[in-house]
Scaffold this motif. Structure first.
Motif, PDB file in Angstrom:
ATOM      1  N   GLU A  20       0.282  -1.688  -0.143  1.00 32.99           N
ATOM      2  CA  GLU A  20      -0.336   0.060  -0.039  1.00 32.99           C
ATOM      3  C   GLU A  20       0.553   1.304   0.021  1.00 32.99           C
ATOM      4  O   GLU A  20       0.253   1.742  -0.600  1.00 32.99           O
ATOM      5  CB  GLU A  20      -0.961   0.063   0.941  1.00 32.99           C
ATOM      6  N   GLU A  72      -2.204  -6.627  -4.630  1.00 33.21           N
ATOM      7  CA  GLU A  72      -3.901  -6.419  -5.001  1.00 33.21           C
ATOM      8  C   GLU A  72      -4.824  -7.709  -4.226  1.00 33.21           C
ATOM      9  O   GLU A  72      -6.059  -7.141  -3.559  1.00 33.21           O
ATOM     10  CB  GLU A  72      -3.714  -6.629  -6.081  1.00 33.21           C
ATOM     11  N   ALA A  73      -4.675  -8.602  -3.818  1.00 33.95           N
ATOM     12  CA  ALA A  73      -5.622  -8.987  -3.167  1.00 33.95           C
ATOM     13  C   ALA A  73      -5.513  -8.875  -1.671  1.00 33.95           C
ATOM     14  O   ALA A  73      -6.285  -8.492  -0.992  1.00 33.95           O
ATOM     15  CB  ALA A  73      -4.603 -10.780  -3.210  1.00 33.95           C
ATOM     16  N   THR A  75      -4.929  -5.995  -0.258  1.00 31.77           N
ATOM     17  CA  THR A  75      -5.288  -4.754  -0.178  1.00 31.77           C
ATOM     18  C   THR A  75      -6.636  -4.938  -0.346  1.00 31.77           C
ATOM     19  O   THR A  75      -7.793  -4.329   0.221  1.00 31.77           O
ATOM     20  CB  THR A  75      -4.988  -3.844  -1.288  1.00 31.77           C
ATOM     21  N   GLU A  76      -7.393  -5.887  -1.968  1.00 33.28           N
ATOM     22  CA  GLU A  76      -8.402  -6.150  -1.247  1.00 33.28           C
ATOM     23  C   GLU A  76      -9.214  -6.732   0.059  1.00 33.28           C
ATOM     24  O   GLU A  76     -10.541  -6.085   0.783  1.00 33.28           O
ATOM     25  CB  GLU A  76      -8.643  -6.861  -2.339  1.00 33.28           C
ATOM     26  N   GLY A  79      -8.633  -4.335   2.995  1.00 36.14           N
ATOM     27  CA  GLY A  79     -10.117  -4.281   3.059  1.00 36.14           C
ATOM     28  C   GLY A  79     -11.212  -3.920   3.063  1.00 36.14           C
ATOM     29  O   GLY A  79     -11.973  -3.362   4.121  1.00 36.14           O
ATOM     30  N   ARG A  80     -11.667  -5.717   2.656  1.00 34.89           N
ATOM     31  CA  ARG A  80     -13.711  -5.531   3.093  1.00 34.89           C
ATOM     32  C   ARG A  80     -13.740  -6.196   4.478  1.00 34.89           C
ATOM     33  O   ARG A  80     -14.780  -5.892   5.142  1.00 34.89           O
ATOM     34  CB  ARG A  80     -13.622  -7.019   2.098  1.00 34.89           C
ATOM     35  N   GLU A 138     -21.514  -2.245  -1.495  1.00 37.44           N
ATOM     36  CA  GLU A 138     -20.428  -2.549  -0.358  1.00 37.44           C
ATOM     37  C   GLU A 138     -20.477  -2.196   1.223  1.00 37.44           C
ATOM     38  O   GLU A 138     -20.264  -1.118   1.304  1.00 37.44           O
ATOM     39  CB  GLU A 138     -18.847  -2.609  -0.843  1.00 37.44           C
TER      40      GLU A 138
END
Length: 292
Positions: A20, A72-73, A75-76, A79-80, A138
């Protein structure tokens, strides 16, 4: 999913912070640890995965292809997780209520009624995004959507607000004394259509008009479609409820009554318990819809 095969959480958090922030020192600041601790956790993660995740780039570092994919995975995923935890603990209680709807519904149905919601709930801040694009609902983001369709959106719950009673309408200034008897006669007029829809071709095809083209076709956001309809710029396939006052005044003329396709405008939300602000808005929407 096998949790036993996952690397330790500390390693994943360290690498997510690095991905990040883009720098080891900044990642340490994000997690309130030293840059040496970040480096140690990233090396341990690389050893666990058997993959090189970062490489030296001058005095700094950059992610390898494998590192970029993992970053990327993570962060997603993180984040969720963060958004869900905030929703569960009420940490987002002060966040504004966020809704999305089509531009046509926003202008023709929602905005004229919104004053009553403000009067009933002056403490609720509202953010509205009028767009034809079906945006994701979301945690920590959009709470509610008002979508046009048949009520089926996988993974979401939907309740009908306004049933579609389609009419083909035009301004009296455009139609004049034209004798429109057959669907084919509509090809002589310009048409207006909302972004993201195929209403015109669908309607003409259902009525057996498979050859020929309309005089002209202009595709616009829904609010501009209604403006164009009223100013005589084209024929429109519209929900009757949106133009009823214009029809009563005689400014618009119904050329054909549309078919009942089982479609309409639906209140859409994620399964489960809604935030109090979302519940209040959903309850108000349903009451307004029942009142007509």
């Amino acid at each position: 999913m096998s949790l036993r095969n996952l690397p330790p959480l500390a390693q994943l958090r360290a690498f997510a912070a690095l991905a990040e922030s883009g720098a080891i020192s900044k990642a340490g600041a994000l997690l309130n640890v030293s840059h040496a601790a970040i480096s140690q956790q990233v090396r341990a993660l690389e050893a666990h995965l058997g993959q090189q995740l970062i490489e030296r780039d001058g005095r700094g570092t950059r992610l390898t292809d494998a590192g970029a994919r993992l970053g990327e995975a993570l962060t997603e995923g993180f984040g969720r997780m963060t958004r869900e935890i905030e929703a569960l603990t009420g940490a987002d209680a002060d966040r504004a209520l966020q809704i999305t709807t089509t531009p046509m519904f926003a202008q023709a149905w929602l905005m004229p009624r919104l004053t009553s919601f403000r009067a009933q709930h002056p403490d609720i801040d509202l953010m509205m995004n009028p767009t034809a694009e079906p945006l994701a609902l979301e945690p920590g983001g959009l709470d509610l959507a008002i979508r046009f369709g048949n009520g089926t959106w996988p993974g979401l719950e939907a309740q009908l607000l306004v049933a579609t009673d389609f009419v083909i309408a035009g301004a009296r200034s455009l139609v004049g004394d034209c004798d429109v008897q057959r669907p084919e006669d509509l090809l002589d007029f310009p048409w207006l259509q909302e972004f993201g829809t195929t209403e015109i071709n669908d309607w003409l095809s259902r009525h057996g008009v498979v050859k020929g083209h309309v005089k002209s076709l202009t595709t616009l956001p829904g609010n501009l479609v209604l403006d164009g309809l009223r100013s005589g710029q084209g024929i429109v396939a519209a929900t009757r409820a949106f133009i009823e006052p214009d029809l009563e005044r005689g400014d618009l003329v119904v050329l054909f009554q549309g078919n009942d396709l089982g479609t309409g405008y639906f209140l859409v939300h994620r399964p489960g318990v809604m935030r109090p602000k979302a519940r209040a808005f959903a309850r108000w929407l349903r009451n307004e819809a029942k009142a007509g």
